[in-house]
Write an enzyme that holds these catalytic residues in place. Structure first.
Site, mmCIF file in Angstrom:
data_model
loop_
_atom_site.group_PDB
_atom_site.id
_atom_site.type_symbol
_atom_site.label_atom_id
_atom_site.label_comp_id
_atom_site.label_asym_id
_atom_site.label_seq_id
_atom_site.Cartn_x
_atom_site.Cartn_y
_atom_site.Cartn_z
ATOM 1 N N HIS A 271 -16.402 37.562 -39.507
ATOM 2 C CA HIS A 271 -15.399 36.871 -38.680
ATOM 3 C C HIS A 271 -15.060 35.523 -39.336
ATOM 4 O O HIS A 271 -14.722 35.484 -40.503
ATOM 5 C CB HIS A 271 -15.985 36.751 -37.268
ATOM 6 C CG HIS A 271 -15.051 36.306 -36.195
ATOM 7 N ND1 HIS A 271 -13.686 36.247 -36.316
ATOM 8 C CD2 HIS A 271 -15.309 35.888 -34.918
ATOM 9 C CE1 HIS A 271 -13.144 35.815 -35.194
ATOM 10 N NE2 HIS A 271 -14.106 35.583 -34.322
ATOM 11 N N HIS A 312 -8.834 43.808 -42.094
ATOM 12 C CA HIS A 312 -8.729 43.239 -40.744
ATOM 13 C C HIS A 312 -8.737 44.383 -39.745
ATOM 14 O O HIS A 312 -8.181 45.438 -39.991
ATOM 15 C CB HIS A 312 -7.426 42.433 -40.594
ATOM 16 C CG HIS A 312 -7.455 41.495 -39.445
ATOM 17 N ND1 HIS A 312 -7.179 41.891 -38.163
ATOM 18 C CD2 HIS A 312 -7.759 40.184 -39.386
ATOM 19 C CE1 HIS A 312 -7.292 40.854 -37.354
ATOM 20 N NE2 HIS A 312 -7.650 39.805 -38.060
ATOM 21 N N ASP A 370 -8.657 34.311 -43.956
ATOM 22 C CA ASP A 370 -9.766 33.606 -44.614
ATOM 23 C C ASP A 370 -9.694 33.632 -46.131
ATOM 24 O O ASP A 370 -10.485 32.962 -46.797
ATOM 25 C CB ASP A 370 -11.097 34.234 -44.162
ATOM 26 C CG ASP A 370 -11.361 33.959 -42.691
ATOM 27 O OD1 ASP A 370 -11.570 34.920 -41.934
ATOM 28 O OD2 ASP A 370 -11.307 32.779 -42.298
HETATM 29 C C1 SDX Z 1 -11.263 37.086 -39.053
HETATM 30 O O1 SDX Z 1 -10.272 39.870 -35.109
HETATM 31 C C2 SDX Z 1 -9.628 38.857 -35.540
HETATM 32 O O2 SDX Z 1 -8.513 38.597 -35.163
HETATM 33 C C3 SDX Z 1 -10.381 37.986 -36.528
HETATM 34 C C4 SDX Z 1 -9.597 36.839 -37.165
HETATM 35 C C5 SDX Z 1 -9.220 35.782 -36.150
HETATM 36 O O3 SDX Z 1 -8.265 35.034 -36.397
HETATM 37 O O4 SDX Z 1 -9.954 35.639 -35.142
HETATM 38 O O5 SDX Z 1 -8.428 37.339 -37.782
HETATM 39 C C6 SDX Z 1 -10.445 36.125 -38.233
HETATM 40 O O6 SDX Z 1 -12.380 37.350 -38.694
HETATM 41 C C7 SDX Z 1 -10.648 37.744 -40.250
HETATM 42 C C8 SDX Z 1 -11.596 38.785 -40.932
HETATM 43 C C9 SDX Z 1 -12.557 38.010 -41.834
HETATM 44 N N1 SDX Z 1 -13.603 38.906 -42.353
HETATM 45 C C10 SDX Z 1 -13.616 39.262 -43.657
HETATM 46 O O7 SDX Z 1 -12.762 38.940 -44.484
HETATM 47 C C11 SDX Z 1 -14.833 40.082 -44.056
HETATM 48 C C12 SDX Z 1 -14.403 41.245 -44.945
HETATM 49 N N2 SDX Z 1 -13.688 42.224 -44.118
HETATM 50 C C13 SDX Z 1 -14.406 43.282 -43.525
HETATM 51 O O8 SDX Z 1 -15.732 43.138 -43.299
HETATM 52 C C14 SDX Z 1 -13.605 44.099 -42.517
HETATM 53 O O9 SDX Z 1 -12.384 44.328 -43.076
HETATM 54 C C15 SDX Z 1 -13.416 43.524 -41.114
HETATM 55 C C16 SDX Z 1 -14.723 43.134 -40.501
HETATM 56 C C17 SDX Z 1 -12.520 42.344 -41.144
HETATM 57 C C18 SDX Z 1 -12.771 44.620 -40.277
HETATM 58 O O10 SDX Z 1 -13.711 45.634 -40.125
HETATM 59 P P1 SDX Z 1 -13.337 47.005 -39.386
HETATM 60 O O11 SDX Z 1 -12.038 46.912 -38.682
HETATM 61 O O12 SDX Z 1 -14.537 47.444 -38.619
HETATM 62 O O13 SDX Z 1 -13.057 47.987 -40.584
HETATM 63 P P2 SDX Z 1 -14.167 48.867 -41.290
HETATM 64 O O14 SDX Z 1 -15.338 48.019 -41.649
HETATM 65 O O15 SDX Z 1 -14.378 50.083 -40.454
HETATM 66 O O16 SDX Z 1 -13.408 49.256 -42.648
HETATM 67 C C19 SDX Z 1 -12.577 50.394 -42.732
HETATM 68 C C20 SDX Z 1 -12.749 50.883 -44.162
HETATM 69 C C21 SDX Z 1 -14.205 51.185 -44.519
HETATM 70 O O17 SDX Z 1 -14.189 52.156 -45.560
HETATM 71 P P3 SDX Z 1 -14.374 53.735 -45.160
HETATM 72 O O18 SDX Z 1 -15.573 53.836 -44.257
HETATM 73 O O19 SDX Z 1 -13.059 54.109 -44.465
HETATM 74 O O20 SDX Z 1 -14.540 54.432 -46.484
HETATM 75 O O21 SDX Z 1 -12.331 49.843 -45.082
HETATM 76 C C22 SDX Z 1 -13.457 49.410 -45.836
HETATM 77 C C23 SDX Z 1 -14.694 49.869 -45.100
HETATM 78 O O22 SDX Z 1 -15.789 50.083 -46.023
HETATM 79 N N3 SDX Z 1 -13.384 47.944 -45.903
HETATM 80 C C24 SDX Z 1 -13.625 47.204 -46.971
HETATM 81 C C25 SDX Z 1 -13.373 45.877 -46.593
HETATM 82 N N4 SDX Z 1 -12.999 45.848 -45.324
HETATM 83 C C26 SDX Z 1 -13.007 47.125 -44.893
HETATM 84 N N5 SDX Z 1 -14.046 47.557 -48.205
HETATM 85 C C27 SDX Z 1 -14.191 46.524 -49.093
HETATM 86 N N6 SDX Z 1 -13.947 45.222 -48.817
HETATM 87 C C28 SDX Z 1 -13.544 44.870 -47.567
HETATM 88 N N7 SDX Z 1 -13.314 43.576 -47.276
#
Ligand code: SDX
Length: 435
Positions: A271, A312, A370
Site C-alpha cells: 500500500h 493496482h 507510488d
Molecule cells: C497504493 O487501493 C488503493 O487505492 C491504493 C492506493 C491509494 O491511493 O490508496 O492507490 C495506493 O497502495 C498503490 C499500490 C502500491 N503498491 C505497490 O506498488 C506494490 C506492488 N504492487 C502489487 O503488490 C500489487 O499490484 C497490488 C498490491 C498493488 C495489487 O494487488 P492485487 O490487486 O491483489 O493483484 P495481484 O497481487 O492478485 O496481482 C495480479 C497478478 C498476479 O500474477 P498472476 O497470479 O495473475 O500470475 O499480477 C501480478 C501478480 O503476481 N502482479 C505483479 C505486480 N503486481 C501484481 N507482478 C509483478 N510486479 C508487481 N508489482
C-alpha cells in the site's frame, strides 16, 4: 444516507431446494451497480465469500469515484487532473470534507482554522524522546497520533457535528507538525515549531529543514510540488487504509485512534509503503543494463520480487496520478537543477521495458501513484524513510472525510465481516494424561 434507487432485479436460486431470493441491484450516480446481498444469510443461511474484497462494495459514499478501466479519479466529481492544475491542497481538503469547492470566505476561514492549530501539546513533543533515534517515522507518527486520543478525549462526542469538525481541523493541522518532529528526532536536530505566517506546505518544509543557527526560506518550487503531491494523495475511495479507518471508527472508537489505525495500514509495502520500496528497488537495480534481469525476476513467482510501484487493485489502466507525477518529475527536477537524476532515468526506462512485456501488459500492470513520487520527495531533500509519512499527511484528509461521512450517517452500523470456517469440528476436551 438514502440508498440509491434500484430497478434491476436478480434472483438467487438454491438448485437443491428451489428456494429463490430476489436480489436488488442498486444503481449509483456513476460506476457499476451493486447487488444488495443482505438477505442471503436469512433466506439461504449462507454468506458471500470474497477474500481481499475483490468484488465487495463495503459502503455507499459520495466522496471519491474511480474508474479503473478508464483511469479516472474524481474528488466530489472534479477530475483530479483539473484539481492538480487549478487548486491547492487545503482547497481540496475543504472539497473532500464538505462536498463542494469553498467560497473565498469559506476558504479563508478554513485555512485560518488550520493555520492556527498547527502546534501540538508540549507533552506530546516529549513522547518522541522515548523513541530510539532510528525508529521508523511511521511507527512514531502512528503512535503519537493514537496518543492524541489521550489529550482530546473530553471534547470528542462523535455524534456532535462541531466536535467532529474540531477533530478534523486539529488532525489536518497537526499531522505535519508530528511528521516533522519525527523527522527532527531521527536526525537528532531540535524541533522546529510551526509558523503562522506561511502556508501549509512551506510551513512543513520549514519544520523539516529549518535549523536554529540560520534563517530558512522554503523554495516555492518545492512548496508547490509538495502541495501538488498532497492533492494527488488526498483520497482514493475504499483503499485498505481508508477501509481500516472506517472499520475502526465504526466501533465508536476515538477518531484519533481510528486515524492511527489507518496510518498503520498505509505503512505496508503493498500500500503506501510502496513509495519507499520503489526507491530501494531502483537502487537495487542500479543500472539500466540490469533492468531485464529484474523484470524477469518480477515475472518469476518464486523470486518474491515484485516491481514496486507497479500494478493496482482497481486501475487496469494508467493510474492518472502516476501520469501527473511523472510529468512533475521532469519539471521539478529541472527547476531544482537535478536534470541528470539517474534514478528518474532508471524509472523511466524500467516503465518503458515493463510496458512492452506481455506479462505486465496482459495483467494490466501499470505504474501507480507510488512509482514516481519518491523521485520528487528525494529531489526535495526528504529522506526515504519519510516518504510514506508524506503519503499519510495527505491521506489524513481522505481518512477524515470518510470517517465523518460514516459517523454522520444515521444508518451506520459496526463493521463485522463473517468467514468460511474450515477448522476442527466440535470435539470434547481430553485431559493431558490421555493425549
Ligand atoms: C497504493 O487501493 C488503493 O487505492 C491504493 C492506493 C491509494 O491511493 O490508496 O492507490 C495506493 O497502495 C498503490 C499500490 C502500491 N503498491 C505497490 O506498488 C506494490 C506492488 N504492487 C502489487 O503488490 C500489487 O499490484 C497490488 C498490491 C498493488 C495489487 O494487488 P492485487 O490487486 O491483489 O493483484 P495481484 O497481487 O492478485 O496481482 C495480479 C497478478 C498476479 O500474477 P498472476 O497470479 O495473475 O500470475 O499480477 C501480478 C501478480 O503476481 N502482479 C505483479 C505486480 N503486481 C501484481 N507482478 C509483478 N510486479 C508487481 N508489482
Amino acid at each position: 444516507m438514502s440508498t440509491p434507487s434500484s430497478e434491476q432485479r436478480y434472483q438467487l436460486v438454491d438448485s437443491s431446494t428451489g428456494k429463490k431470493t430476489e436480489i436488488k441491484a442498486l444503481a449509483g450516480t456513476m460506476g457499476p451497480t451493486v447487488l444488495d446481498i443482505s438477505g442471503i444469510p436469512k433466506d439461504h443461511g449462507a454468506f458471500t465469500f470474497d477474500p481481499g474484497f475483490m468484488a465487495t462494495a463495503s459502503c455507499e459514499s459520495r466522496i471519491t469515484f474511480i474508474d479503473g478501466e478508464k483511469g479516472v479519479l474524481l474528488y466530489r466529481g472534479y477530475p483530479v487532473e483539473q484539481l492538480a492544475e487549478n487548486s491547492s491542497f487545503l482547497e481540496v481538503a475543504y472539497l473532500l470534507l464538505h462536498g463542494d469547492l469553498p467560497s473565498q470566505q469559506q476558504q479563508e476561514e478554513f485555512t485560518n482554522s488550520i493555520r492556527y492549530h498547527t502546534m501540538i501539546n508540549e507533552a506530546l513533543l516529549r513522547f518522541f524522546n522515548g523513541f530510539h533515534y532510528n525508529a521508523h517515522p511511521m511507527a512514531m507518527v502512528s503512535a503519537v497520533v493514537a496518543s492524541m486520543s489521550a489529550f482530546y478525549h473530553d471534547s470528542m462526542d462523535i455524534h456532535n457535528a462541531r466536535h467532529r469538525e474540531i477533530f478534523a481541523h486539529r488532525i489536518i493541522a497537526k499531522i505535519p507538525t508530528i511528521a516533522a518532529t519525527a523527522f527532527k528526532h531521527s536526525v537528532g536536530q531540535p524541533v522546529i515549531y510551526p509558523r503562522n505566517d506561511i502556508d501549509y506546505c512551506a510551513n512543513m518544509l520549514h519544520m523539516f529543514f529549518s535549523v536554529p543557527c540560520e534563517a530558512y526560506k522554503a523554495d516555492p518550487v518545492a512548496a508547490r510540488a509538495l502541495d501538488l503531491l498532497f492533492i494527488l494523495h488526498a483520497d482514493h475511495e475504499q483503499n485498505a487504509s481508508t477501509s481500516t479507518v472506517r472499520l475502526a471508527g465504526s466501533t465508536g472508537a476515538n477518531p484519533y485512534a481510528a486515524i492511527s489505525a489507518g496510518i498503520s495500514a498505509l505503512w505496508g509495502p503493498a500500500h503506501g509503503g510502496a513509495n519507499e520500496a520503489v526507491l530501494t528497488m531502483l537502487e537495487q537495480i542500479g543500472r539500466v543494463e540490469n533492468i531485464p534481469k529484474y523484470v524477469e525476476m518480477a515475472k518469476d513467482k518464486d523470486s518474491n520480487f515484485r516491481l514496486m510501484g507497479f500494478g493496482h487493485r482497481v486501475y487496469k489502466n494508467f493510474d492518472p496520478r502516476a501520469k501527473i507525477i511523472r510529468k512533475m518529475c521532469h519539471e521539478v527536477l529541472a527547476q531544482m537543477g537535478h536534470t541528470d537524476n539517474p534514478l528518474f532515468e532508471l524509472a523511466l526506462r524500467l516503465e518503458e521495458v515493463a510496458l512492452k512485456d506481455d506479462y505486465f501488459v496482459s495483467r494490466k500492470l501499470y505504474p501507480n501513484v507510488d512509482f514516481y513520487s519518491g523521485i520528487i520527495y528525494s529531489a526535495l531533500g526528504i529522506p526515504r524513510s519519510m516518504f510514506t509519512v508524506m503519503f499519510a499527511i495527505a491521506r489524513t484528509v481522505g481518512w477524515v472525510a470518510h470517517w465523518q461521512e460514516m459517523i454522520s450517517d444515521p444508518g451506520m452500523r459496526i463493521g463485522r465481516p463473517r468467514q468460511l470456517y474450515t477448522g476442527a469440528q466440535t470435539r470434547d476436551y481430553v485431559g493431558i494424561d490421555e493425549r
